[in-house]
Design a protein around this motif. Structure first.
Motif, PDB file in Angstrom:
ATOM      1  N   GLU A   1       0.836  -1.188   0.000  1.00 39.14           N
ATOM      2  CA  GLU A   1       0.000   0.000   0.000  1.00 39.14           C
ATOM      3  C   GLU A   1       0.879   1.250   0.000  1.00 39.14           C
ATOM      4  OE1 GLU A   1      -3.140  -0.172   2.927  1.00 39.14           O
ATOM      5  OE2 GLU A   1      -3.388  -2.334   2.649  1.00 39.14           O
ATOM      6  N   TYR A   2       0.502   2.214  -0.827  1.00 39.43           N
ATOM      7  CA  TYR A   2       1.324   3.401  -1.048  1.00 39.43           C
ATOM      8  C   TYR A   2       0.500   4.679  -0.982  1.00 39.43           C
ATOM      9  CZ  TYR A   2       5.129   0.555  -3.142  1.00 39.43           C
ATOM     10  OH  TYR A   2       6.136  -0.337  -3.378  1.00 39.43           O
ATOM     11  N   LEU A   3       1.162   5.761  -0.577  1.00 39.37           N
ATOM     12  CA  LEU A   3       0.672   7.102  -0.858  1.00 39.37           C
ATOM     13  C   LEU A   3       1.237   7.522  -2.204  1.00 39.37           C
ATOM     14  CD1 LEU A   3       1.044   9.008   2.553  1.00 39.37           C
ATOM     15  CD2 LEU A   3      -1.093   8.339   1.413  1.00 39.37           C
ATOM     16  N   LEU A   4       0.377   8.001  -3.071  1.00 35.42           N
ATOM     17  CA  LEU A   4       0.765   8.536  -4.370  1.00 35.42           C
ATOM     18  C   LEU A   4       0.523  10.040  -4.325  1.00 35.42           C
ATOM     19  CD1 LEU A   4       1.516   8.149  -7.412  1.00 35.42           C
ATOM     20  CD2 LEU A   4      -0.957   7.930  -7.825  1.00 35.42           C
ATOM     21  N   ARG A   5       1.602  10.785  -4.297  1.00 35.66           N
ATOM     22  CA  ARG A   5       1.525  12.246  -4.127  1.00 35.66           C
ATOM     23  C   ARG A   5       1.699  12.953  -5.468  1.00 35.66           C
ATOM     24  NH1 ARG A   5       5.134  16.481  -3.628  1.00 35.66           N
ATOM     25  NH2 ARG A   5       4.642  18.114  -2.095  1.00 35.66           N
ATOM     26  N   GLY A   6       0.614  13.556  -5.960  1.00 34.39           N
ATOM     27  CA  GLY A   6       0.683  14.357  -7.168  1.00 34.39           C
ATOM     28  C   GLY A   6       0.842  15.821  -6.816  1.00 34.39           C
ATOM     29  N   GLU A   7       1.604  16.542  -7.634  1.00 38.99           N
ATOM     30  CA  GLU A   7       1.883  17.948  -7.341  1.00 38.99           C
ATOM     31  C   GLU A   7       2.074  18.717  -8.640  1.00 38.99           C
ATOM     32  OE1 GLU A   7       5.063  20.397  -4.575  1.00 38.99           O
ATOM     33  OE2 GLU A   7       5.753  18.600  -5.607  1.00 38.99           O
ATOM     34  N   HIS A   8       1.522  19.907  -8.689  1.00 41.94           N
ATOM     35  CA  HIS A   8       1.801  20.826  -9.786  1.00 41.94           C
ATOM     36  C   HIS A   8       2.118  22.193  -9.208  1.00 41.94           C
ATOM     37  CE1 HIS A   8       1.189  23.566 -13.205  1.00 41.94           C
ATOM     38  NE2 HIS A   8       1.666  22.536 -13.901  1.00 41.94           N
ATOM     39  N   ILE A   9       3.178  22.816  -9.725  1.00 39.60           N
ATOM     40  CA  ILE A   9       3.619  24.124  -9.247  1.00 39.60           C
ATOM     41  C   ILE A   9       3.470  25.136 -10.376  1.00 39.60           C
ATOM     42  CG2 ILE A   9       5.572  25.476  -8.380  1.00 39.60           C
ATOM     43  CD1 ILE A   9       6.708  22.908  -7.201  1.00 39.60           C
ATOM     44  N   GLY A  10       2.709  26.191 -10.139  1.00 40.52           N
ATOM     45  CA  GLY A  10       2.596  27.278 -11.094  1.00 40.52           C
ATOM     46  C   GLY A  10       3.705  28.295 -10.842  1.00 40.52           C
ATOM     47  N   ILE A  11       4.497  28.585 -11.874  1.00 36.46           N
ATOM     48  CA  ILE A  11       5.682  29.436 -11.687  1.00 36.46           C
ATOM     49  C   ILE A  11       5.459  30.875 -12.151  1.00 36.46           C
ATOM     50  CG2 ILE A  11       7.195  27.449 -11.952  1.00 36.46           C
ATOM     51  CD1 ILE A  11       7.919  28.631 -14.758  1.00 36.46           C
ATOM     52  N   HIS A  12       4.239  31.207 -12.529  1.00 34.52           N
ATOM     53  CA  HIS A  12       4.006  32.493 -13.184  1.00 34.52           C
ATOM     54  C   HIS A  12       4.086  33.692 -12.252  1.00 34.52           C
ATOM     55  CE1 HIS A  12       0.291  31.020 -11.561  1.00 34.52           C
ATOM     56  NE2 HIS A  12      -0.234  32.217 -11.631  1.00 34.52           N
ATOM     57  N   GLU A  13       4.099  33.465 -10.934  1.00 35.21           N
ATOM     58  CA  GLU A  13       4.148  34.582  -9.998  1.00 35.21           C
ATOM     59  C   GLU A  13       5.242  34.408  -8.955  1.00 35.21           C
ATOM     60  OE1 GLU A  13       2.441  37.354 -10.063  1.00 35.21           O
ATOM     61  OE2 GLU A  13       1.055  36.860 -11.672  1.00 35.21           O
ATOM     62  N   ASN A  14       6.274  33.634  -9.241  1.00 31.06           N
ATOM     63  CA  ASN A  14       7.270  33.400  -8.188  1.00 31.06           C
ATOM     64  C   ASN A  14       8.556  34.199  -8.392  1.00 31.06           C
ATOM     65  OD1 ASN A  14       8.467  31.969 -10.280  1.00 31.06           O
ATOM     66  ND2 ASN A  14       8.426  29.992  -9.255  1.00 31.06           N
ATOM     67  N   HIS A  15       8.506  35.215  -9.234  1.00 35.73           N
ATOM     68  CA  HIS A  15       9.678  36.056  -9.376  1.00 35.73           C
ATOM     69  C   HIS A  15       9.668  37.153  -8.307  1.00 35.73           C
ATOM     70  CE1 HIS A  15       6.398  37.577 -11.774  1.00 35.73           C
ATOM     71  NE2 HIS A  15       6.932  38.783 -11.757  1.00 35.73           N
ATOM     72  N   ALA A  16      10.819  37.623  -7.940  1.00 33.17           N
ATOM     73  CA  ALA A  16      10.949  38.576  -6.837  1.00 33.17           C
ATOM     74  C   ALA A  16      10.193  39.860  -7.131  1.00 33.17           C
ATOM     75  CB  ALA A  16      12.417  38.882  -6.585  1.00 33.17           C
ATOM     76  N   GLY A  17       9.449  40.336  -6.105  1.00 28.32           N
ATOM     77  CA  GLY A  17       8.773  41.619  -6.187  1.00 28.32           C
ATOM     78  C   GLY A  17       7.423  41.591  -6.865  1.00 28.32           C
ATOM     79  N   LYS A  18       6.956  40.434  -7.310  1.00 27.01           N
ATOM     80  CA  LYS A  18       5.657  40.354  -7.970  1.00 27.01           C
ATOM     81  C   LYS A  18       4.662  39.685  -7.037  1.00 27.01           C
ATOM     82  CE  LYS A  18       2.878  40.370 -11.642  1.00 27.01           C
ATOM     83  NZ  LYS A  18       2.471  41.566 -12.377  1.00 27.01           N
ATOM     84  N   PRO A  19       3.550  40.323  -6.671  1.00 25.56           N
ATOM     85  CA  PRO A  19       2.593  39.701  -5.755  1.00 25.56           C
ATOM     86  C   PRO A  19       1.887  38.532  -6.410  1.00 25.56           C
ATOM     87  CG  PRO A  19       1.667  41.687  -6.653  1.00 25.56           C
ATOM     88  CD  PRO A  19       3.097  41.634  -7.123  1.00 25.56           C
ATOM     89  N   GLN A  20       1.646  37.494  -5.651  1.00 26.89           N
ATOM     90  CA  GLN A  20       0.911  36.338  -6.138  1.00 26.89           C
ATOM     91  C   GLN A  20      -0.541  36.515  -5.756  1.00 26.89           C
ATOM     92  OE1 GLN A  20      -0.378  34.187  -7.855  1.00 26.89           O
ATOM     93  NE2 GLN A  20       0.997  32.450  -7.689  1.00 26.89           N
TER      94      GLN A  20
ATOM     95  N   ASN B   1      12.003  33.401 -13.088  1.00 27.80           N
ATOM     96  CA  ASN B   1      11.122  34.467 -13.564  1.00 27.80           C
ATOM     97  C   ASN B   1      10.480  34.054 -14.885  1.00 27.80           C
ATOM     98  OD1 ASN B   1       9.855  36.790 -14.379  1.00 27.80           O
ATOM     99  ND2 ASN B   1      11.637  38.109 -14.186  1.00 27.80           N
ATOM    100  N   PHE B   2       9.218  33.662 -14.824  1.00 27.98           N
ATOM    101  CA  PHE B   2       8.495  33.269 -16.039  1.00 27.98           C
ATOM    102  C   PHE B   2       8.381  34.432 -17.016  1.00 27.98           C
ATOM    103  CE2 PHE B   2       4.418  32.971 -18.343  1.00 27.98           C
ATOM    104  CZ  PHE B   2       4.642  31.809 -19.061  1.00 27.98           C
ATOM    105  N   TRP B   3       8.277  35.631 -16.490  1.00 23.20           N
ATOM    106  CA  TRP B   3       8.090  36.814 -17.327  1.00 23.20           C
ATOM    107  C   TRP B   3       9.442  37.377 -17.779  1.00 23.20           C
ATOM    108  CZ3 TRP B   3       3.244  36.871 -18.631  1.00 23.20           C
ATOM    109  CH2 TRP B   3       2.295  36.363 -17.748  1.00 23.20           C
ATOM    110  N   GLY B   4      10.219  36.567 -18.470  1.00 19.93           N
ATOM    111  CA  GLY B   4      11.461  37.061 -19.041  1.00 19.93           C
ATOM    112  C   GLY B   4      12.710  36.475 -18.433  1.00 19.93           C
ATOM    113  N   GLY B   5      12.598  35.349 -17.737  1.00 24.12           N
ATOM    114  CA  GLY B   5      13.768  34.708 -17.167  1.00 24.12           C
ATOM    115  C   GLY B   5      14.703  34.195 -18.258  1.00 24.12           C
TER     116      GLY B   5
ATOM    117  N   ASN C   1       5.833  37.080  -3.692  1.00 24.49           N
ATOM    118  CA  ASN C   1       6.406  35.748  -3.841  1.00 24.49           C
ATOM    119  C   ASN C   1       5.539  34.601  -3.333  1.00 24.49           C
ATOM    120  OD1 ASN C   1       8.629  36.304  -5.277  1.00 24.49           O
ATOM    121  ND2 ASN C   1      10.068  36.215  -3.590  1.00 24.49           N
ATOM    122  N   TYR C   2       4.247  34.685  -3.551  1.00 25.06           N
ATOM    123  CA  TYR C   2       3.428  33.496  -3.363  1.00 25.06           C
ATOM    124  C   TYR C   2       3.633  32.580  -4.558  1.00 25.06           C
ATOM    125  CZ  TYR C   2       0.789  34.973   0.714  1.00 25.06           C
ATOM    126  OH  TYR C   2       0.427  35.335   1.976  1.00 25.06           O
ATOM    127  N   ILE C   3       3.666  31.299  -4.308  1.00 20.65           N
ATOM    128  CA  ILE C   3       3.805  30.322  -5.380  1.00 20.65           C
ATOM    129  C   ILE C   3       2.532  29.488  -5.401  1.00 20.65           C
ATOM    130  CG2 ILE C   3       5.090  28.320  -6.199  1.00 20.65           C
ATOM    131  CD1 ILE C   3       7.549  29.514  -4.894  1.00 20.65           C
TER     132      ILE C   3
END
Length: 255
Positions: free
Chosen positions: A159-178, A237-241, A195-197
């Protein structure tokens, strides 16, 4: 660091396509078909959509999400090694944020419904950019309603835990509010936190049979412990990294 915004500016940001949608991976997929409904085989969390990622990055809540403990569902899905498995978004939603997807697994020492996820985990699958990481089209998970992969035939039965995860990177650049965290977009002083992710993680409960049991997953990791707040994949930085996107977390395990 915080930035103050007018209500008009906040409304404009909230209406932008990349910050207006939510997704919860709470339905199990098996061999290309949905099995059960929402949270039938997935531990139900208590935060509606998602916590602040940085808030739980060093917390046990990073395992399966806030409130998604062993006191949740007592049901597991019987699957076979070599089956296709995955998670589907609730309410016929689509992943509408650019970013990586992952599946981790952890074998329970006994009944998975009693397991708190404190044991060893290994990353069994990941989906990173296949094109430009600064374009939504560069991310294979973008616009999809499931994340799925094939269970290795070498896994040990159990028996296993199957952990699915997705991370949205569109707001994790410095100085940009999420502003995707619509449940609590403002701080007490009326400003938005930087820097909310945007992230969703859920744990399904499965029982595997038919594996050869020869797998020696490596590397093994503990959760929390797979991320740090300064990981390049969490600050890109999604917006121009510039440069390549560095996938966060451990390498996909050798099985």
């Amino acid at each position: 660091m915080v930035r103050s915004f007018t209500l008009a500016a906040a409304a404009a940001l909230l209406s932008a396509p990349l910050v207006s949608s939510h997704y919860i991976l709470n339905i199990l997929m098996h061999n290309g078909k949905q099995v059960g409904g929402e949270y039938t085989y997935v531990r139900k969390n208590s935060n509606s959509y998602m916590p602040s990622f940085m808030e739980i990055i060093d917390s046990n809540d990073l395992r399966c999400n806030k409130g998604a403990t062993s006191a949740g569902t007592k049901t597991y899905m019987d699957v076979k090694a070599g089956d296709k498995i995955g998670l589907k978004l609730f309410n016929n939603e689509f992943i509408e944020h650019p970013g990586p997807g992952f599946f981790y697994m952890s074998k329970a020492p006994g009944n998975v419904s009693d397991y708190d996820g404190s044991g060893d985990w290994f990353k069994v699958w990941e989906s990173g950019p296949t094109g430009s990481p600064t374009s939504t089209g560069g991310w294979p998970t973008y616009g999809k309603y499931t994340m799925e992969f094939t269970l290795p035939t070498t896994l040990e039965d159990g028996e296993y835990l199957l952990r699915g995860e997705h991370i949205g990177i569109h707001e994790n650049h410095a100085g940009k509010p999420q502003l995707c965290k619509l449940l609590q977009p403002l701080q007490t002083d009326g400003t938005f936190a930087d820097n909310y992710i945007y992230v969703d993680m859920e744990c399904a409960q499965i029982r595997i049979t038919g594996g050869t049991g020869t797998a020696k997953p490596s590397p093994l990791v503990k959760i929390p412990g797979i991320y740090s707040k300064t990981d390049p994949g969490l600050t890109f930085n999604f917006w121009g990294g510039a440069g390549a996107y560095v996938m966060p977390g451990p390498a996909v395990a050798t099985l």
